[in-house]
Design a protein around this motif. Structure first.
Motif, PDB file in Angstrom:
ATOM      1  N   GLU A   1       0.814  -1.214   0.000  1.00 38.87           N
ATOM      2  CA  GLU A   1       0.000   0.000   0.000  1.00 38.87           C
ATOM      3  C   GLU A   1       0.845   1.262   0.000  1.00 38.87           C
ATOM      4  OE1 GLU A   1      -2.799  -0.140   3.151  1.00 38.87           O
ATOM      5  OE2 GLU A   1      -3.839  -1.920   2.404  1.00 38.87           O
ATOM      6  N   ALA A   2       2.006   1.214   0.663  1.00 34.98           N
ATOM      7  CA  ALA A   2       2.869   2.403   0.715  1.00 34.98           C
ATOM      8  C   ALA A   2       3.356   2.780  -0.675  1.00 34.98           C
ATOM      9  CB  ALA A   2       4.056   2.146   1.643  1.00 34.98           C
ATOM     10  N   ASP A   3       3.733   1.779  -1.471  1.00 34.08           N
ATOM     11  CA  ASP A   3       4.197   2.060  -2.822  1.00 34.08           C
ATOM     12  C   ASP A   3       3.055   2.570  -3.698  1.00 34.08           C
ATOM     13  OD1 ASP A   3       6.792   1.406  -2.288  1.00 34.08           O
ATOM     14  OD2 ASP A   3       6.674  -0.633  -3.063  1.00 34.08           O
ATOM     15  N   VAL A   4       1.869   2.004  -3.535  1.00 38.41           N
ATOM     16  CA  VAL A   4       0.714   2.468  -4.297  1.00 38.41           C
ATOM     17  C   VAL A   4       0.415   3.924  -3.966  1.00 38.41           C
ATOM     18  CG1 VAL A   4      -1.767   2.198  -4.644  1.00 38.41           C
ATOM     19  CG2 VAL A   4      -0.303   0.177  -4.559  1.00 38.41           C
ATOM     20  N   ALA A   5       0.492   4.266  -2.682  1.00 38.51           N
ATOM     21  CA  ALA A   5       0.237   5.646  -2.264  1.00 38.51           C
ATOM     22  C   ALA A   5       1.268   6.593  -2.867  1.00 38.51           C
ATOM     23  CB  ALA A   5       0.258   5.726  -0.739  1.00 38.51           C
ATOM     24  N   LEU A   6       2.529   6.167  -2.910  1.00 41.23           N
ATOM     25  CA  LEU A   6       3.578   6.998  -3.514  1.00 41.23           C
ATOM     26  C   LEU A   6       3.309   7.203  -4.999  1.00 41.23           C
ATOM     27  CD1 LEU A   6       6.896   5.725  -1.877  1.00 41.23           C
ATOM     28  CD2 LEU A   6       5.996   8.047  -1.798  1.00 41.23           C
ATOM     29  N   LEU A   7       2.943   6.135  -5.688  1.00 38.67           N
ATOM     30  CA  LEU A   7       2.671   6.238  -7.127  1.00 38.67           C
ATOM     31  C   LEU A   7       1.507   7.170  -7.407  1.00 38.67           C
ATOM     32  CD1 LEU A   7       3.177   2.502  -8.171  1.00 38.67           C
ATOM     33  CD2 LEU A   7       4.667   4.416  -8.718  1.00 38.67           C
ATOM     34  N   ARG A   8       0.511   7.153  -6.540  1.00 34.91           N
ATOM     35  CA  ARG A   8      -0.641   8.037  -6.722  1.00 34.91           C
ATOM     36  C   ARG A   8      -0.239   9.509  -6.608  1.00 34.91           C
ATOM     37  NH1 ARG A   8      -3.813   4.663  -9.286  1.00 34.91           N
ATOM     38  NH2 ARG A   8      -4.819   3.077  -8.020  1.00 34.91           N
ATOM     39  N   GLU A   9       0.857   9.785  -5.899  1.00 34.20           N
ATOM     40  CA  GLU A   9       1.273  11.170  -5.674  1.00 34.20           C
ATOM     41  C   GLU A   9       2.178  11.713  -6.779  1.00 34.20           C
ATOM     42  OE1 GLU A   9       0.298  13.295  -3.219  1.00 34.20           O
ATOM     43  OE2 GLU A   9      -1.150  11.701  -2.783  1.00 34.20           O
ATOM     44  N   VAL A  10       2.643  10.834  -7.680  1.00 33.81           N
ATOM     45  CA  VAL A  10       3.606  11.270  -8.697  1.00 33.81           C
ATOM     46  C   VAL A  10       3.059  12.390  -9.585  1.00 33.81           C
ATOM     47  CG1 VAL A  10       4.913  10.538 -10.731  1.00 33.81           C
ATOM     48  CG2 VAL A  10       4.913   9.123  -8.688  1.00 33.81           C
ATOM     49  N   PRO A  11       1.838  12.292 -10.123  1.00 32.04           N
ATOM     50  CA  PRO A  11       1.347  13.401 -10.971  1.00 32.04           C
ATOM     51  C   PRO A  11       1.280  14.737 -10.236  1.00 32.04           C
ATOM     52  CG  PRO A  11      -0.003  11.432 -11.272  1.00 32.04           C
ATOM     53  CD  PRO A  11       0.880  11.166 -10.095  1.00 32.04           C
ATOM     54  N   LYS A  12       0.820  14.726  -8.978  1.00 33.50           N
ATOM     55  CA  LYS A  12       0.753  15.966  -8.204  1.00 33.50           C
ATOM     56  C   LYS A  12       2.152  16.516  -7.943  1.00 33.50           C
ATOM     57  CE  LYS A  12      -3.446  14.494  -5.753  1.00 33.50           C
ATOM     58  NZ  LYS A  12      -4.006  14.160  -4.410  1.00 33.50           N
ATOM     59  N   LEU A  13       3.074  15.609  -7.636  1.00 30.81           N
ATOM     60  CA  LEU A  13       4.448  16.029  -7.361  1.00 30.81           C
ATOM     61  C   LEU A  13       5.068  16.687  -8.584  1.00 30.81           C
ATOM     62  CD1 LEU A  13       6.983  15.978  -5.494  1.00 30.81           C
ATOM     63  CD2 LEU A  13       7.515  13.750  -6.477  1.00 30.81           C
ATOM     64  N   TYR A  14       4.837  16.093  -9.758  1.00 28.08           N
ATOM     65  CA  TYR A  14       5.419  16.663 -10.964  1.00 28.08           C
ATOM     66  C   TYR A  14       4.781  18.009 -11.304  1.00 28.08           C
ATOM     67  CZ  TYR A  14       7.209  17.203 -15.667  1.00 28.08           C
ATOM     68  OH  TYR A  14       7.833  17.711 -16.793  1.00 28.08           O
ATOM     69  N   ALA A  15       3.489  18.153 -11.043  1.00 27.27           N
ATOM     70  CA  ALA A  15       2.833  19.444 -11.279  1.00 27.27           C
ATOM     71  C   ALA A  15       3.464  20.524 -10.396  1.00 27.27           C
ATOM     72  CB  ALA A  15       1.339  19.329 -10.998  1.00 27.27           C
TER      73      ALA A  15
ATOM     74  N   VAL B   1      11.893  18.299 -22.431  1.00 21.79           N
ATOM     75  CA  VAL B   1      13.177  17.950 -21.806  1.00 21.79           C
ATOM     76  C   VAL B   1      12.996  17.770 -20.303  1.00 21.79           C
ATOM     77  CG1 VAL B   1      15.516  18.771 -21.303  1.00 21.79           C
ATOM     78  CG2 VAL B   1      14.552  19.069 -23.592  1.00 21.79           C
ATOM     79  N   LEU B   2      12.263  18.677 -19.666  1.00 21.15           N
ATOM     80  CA  LEU B   2      12.041  18.584 -18.226  1.00 21.15           C
ATOM     81  C   LEU B   2      11.277  17.307 -17.877  1.00 21.15           C
ATOM     82  CD1 LEU B   2      11.088  22.293 -17.446  1.00 21.15           C
ATOM     83  CD2 LEU B   2      13.256  21.158 -16.966  1.00 21.15           C
ATOM     84  N   ARG B   3      10.289  16.971 -18.683  1.00 19.87           N
ATOM     85  CA  ARG B   3       9.524  15.744 -18.428  1.00 19.87           C
ATOM     86  C   ARG B   3      10.428  14.519 -18.535  1.00 19.87           C
ATOM     87  NH1 ARG B   3       4.375  13.208 -18.898  1.00 19.87           N
ATOM     88  NH2 ARG B   3       4.512  11.185 -19.936  1.00 19.87           N
ATOM     89  N   HIS B   4      11.252  14.481 -19.567  1.00 21.72           N
ATOM     90  CA  HIS B   4      12.124  13.323 -19.753  1.00 21.72           C
ATOM     91  C   HIS B   4      13.183  13.225 -18.657  1.00 21.72           C
ATOM     92  CE1 HIS B   4      11.047  13.175 -24.323  1.00 21.72           C
ATOM     93  NE2 HIS B   4      10.200  12.506 -23.579  1.00 21.72           N
ATOM     94  N   LEU B   5      13.678  14.359 -18.185  1.00 20.69           N
ATOM     95  CA  LEU B   5      14.626  14.328 -17.074  1.00 20.69           C
ATOM     96  C   LEU B   5      13.964  13.754 -15.819  1.00 20.69           C
ATOM     97  CD1 LEU B   5      16.578  17.710 -17.371  1.00 20.69           C
ATOM     98  CD2 LEU B   5      17.448  15.402 -17.782  1.00 20.69           C
ATOM     99  N   PHE B   6      12.721  14.160 -15.569  1.00 19.29           N
ATOM    100  CA  PHE B   6      12.016  13.639 -14.398  1.00 19.29           C
ATOM    101  C   PHE B   6      11.764  12.140 -14.554  1.00 19.29           C
ATOM    102  CE2 PHE B   6       8.101  13.045 -11.793  1.00 19.29           C
ATOM    103  CZ  PHE B   6       8.656  13.381 -10.562  1.00 19.29           C
ATOM    104  N   LEU B   7      11.429  11.697 -15.766  1.00 20.23           N
ATOM    105  CA  LEU B   7      11.272  10.258 -16.004  1.00 20.23           C
ATOM    106  C   LEU B   7      12.582   9.529 -15.726  1.00 20.23           C
ATOM    107  CD1 LEU B   7       9.143  10.127 -19.297  1.00 20.23           C
ATOM    108  CD2 LEU B   7       8.363   9.839 -16.942  1.00 20.23           C
ATOM    109  N   GLY B   8      13.709  10.134 -16.138  1.00 19.11           N
ATOM    110  CA  GLY B   8      15.004   9.533 -15.858  1.00 19.11           C
ATOM    111  C   GLY B   8      15.276   9.418 -14.369  1.00 19.11           C
ATOM    112  N   LEU B   9      14.903  10.449 -13.613  1.00 21.83           N
ATOM    113  CA  LEU B   9      15.061  10.397 -12.161  1.00 21.83           C
ATOM    114  C   LEU B   9      14.230   9.272 -11.563  1.00 21.83           C
ATOM    115  CD1 LEU B   9      15.026  14.126 -10.933  1.00 21.83           C
ATOM    116  CD2 LEU B   9      16.873  12.486 -10.661  1.00 21.83           C
TER     117      LEU B   9
END
Length: 338
Positions: free
Chosen positions: A13-27, A43-51
């Motif tokens: 559940e902890a990992d699921v909760a983290l994944l749910r927060e990724v779109p908000k975090l990137y915004a 470029v910024l999107r791809h760098l974040f994907l790399g991270l």
């Protein structure tokens, strides 16, 4: 594009909760980066994907396109330690990894003390990496692959997370040392940084010739990023998507039956198994950024250019026909169906 909201069997559940927060975090991250960076959204999107995917990135672009500023701003917004190495022909491996010196201790005895090099950081900018000789370039190989370095027979771990972002200038190739294929393969993504639009350039002019840039708020910590990286690894890749990624990579090899005509004619060597892994990791990160727990074939196709363009070794026919890796990858995507 397919999506799923059901928790994955192997994901807690902890990992699921983290994944749910990724779109908000990137915004939020976009909001902070936009205080200093104008345009370059892809470029910024791809760098974040790399991270998220725990991969290193190679950025190719002419001088003055804010490559260094992007990396430094990213390190501030995510609260990562940052170092920059300006690669030059006289740069030595010890200038990257560090070295041991002899000094006297409090008791008057001489002993070795290790002076850490700039590679001991969380976000490393290797500026114009192709300007240093191969011996110095290779000093980064162990760091990039193993996330540790060996100096004077002793192995030392690098800080976590560890992310190398290298830049290359596509012009002024005189006096440069092209990266060997083995080192290029260590980069998860290869990003092309292009010129800004006229409107963006007006905004750049106005924002950089006026008041000092605004201070950035910390979007997340290094610990949060490590948790996100762990969670992204557990995003599900359906068997059909994995097979599609492998077929794409196989089609880059001239002797393979899946290879389109442009590959058979213009590619000397295709991508290896690490490219399949990179496609899967890029797809996992893209799915997480869209708020999904399963990745789709479209995620793999979207990552094809940044994953494959530096892994295709083109022959003289490609140069004669003025064909780039991106053109050949476009043929691949048409020829290999999901």
């Amino acid at each position: 594009m397919s999506s799923s909201s059901a928790p994955l069997p192997a994901t807690d559940e902890a990992d699921v909760a983290l994944l749910r927060e990724v779109p908000k975090l990137y915004a939020r991250l976009q909001g902070e980066l936009s205080k200093r960076i104008v345009g370059q959204e892809e470029v910024l999107r791809h760098l974040f994907l790399g991270l998220l995917a725990q991969g290193h990135c190679l950025m190719i672009g002419v001088p003055g396109l804010a490559k260094t500023l992007i990396v430094k701003t990213l390190s501030e917004a995510i609260d990562l330690s940052f170092n920059r190495i300006q690669f030059t022909p006289d740069l030595m491996p010890s200038d990257v990894t560090g070295s041991e010196i002899i000094e006297e201790n409090d008791h008057g005895k001489r002993e070795f003390r290790f002076i850490a090099g700039p590679v001991f950081t969380q976000l490393l900018l290797a500026d114009e990496i192709n300007r240093a000789p191969a011996k110095t370039q290779s000093a980064l190989l162990e760091a990039m692959q193993e996330r540790r370095v060996t100096v004077a027979g002793r192995t030392r771990d690098l800080p976590a997370p560890f992310f190398v972002l290298a830049t290359q200038n596509p012009i002024e190739q005189e006096g440069t040392y092209p990266l060997p294929e083995a080192q290029l393969d260590r980069f998860l993504f290869c990003l092309h940084v292009g010129y800004p639009t006229a409107a963006d350039e007006v905004r750049i002019l106005q924002s950089t010739t006026g008041a000092p840039p605004a201070a950035l708020e910390k979007v997340c910590t290094a610990e949060t990023l490590l948790g996100l990286q762990r969670a992204v690894r557990r995003v599900h890749v359906p068997a059909s998507v994995a097979e599609y990624a492998v077929r794409l990579v196989h089609a880059t090899r001239p002797n393979n039956a899946l290879a389109p005509a442009s590959v058979k004619r213009c590619v000397q060597w295709g991508a290896g198994p690490r490219a399949s892994q990179a496609l899967a990791l890029g797809a996992k990160a893209a799915a997480a950024l869209d708020g999904r727990l399963n990745c789709a074939a479209e995620d793999v196709a979207a990552a094809a250019n940044i994953v494959l363009r530096h892994r295709l070794i083109l022959n003289y026919r490609a140069e004669a026909d003025n064909l780039t890796a991106d053109v050949i990858i476009a043929d691949l995507l048409k020829a290999v169906k999901a």
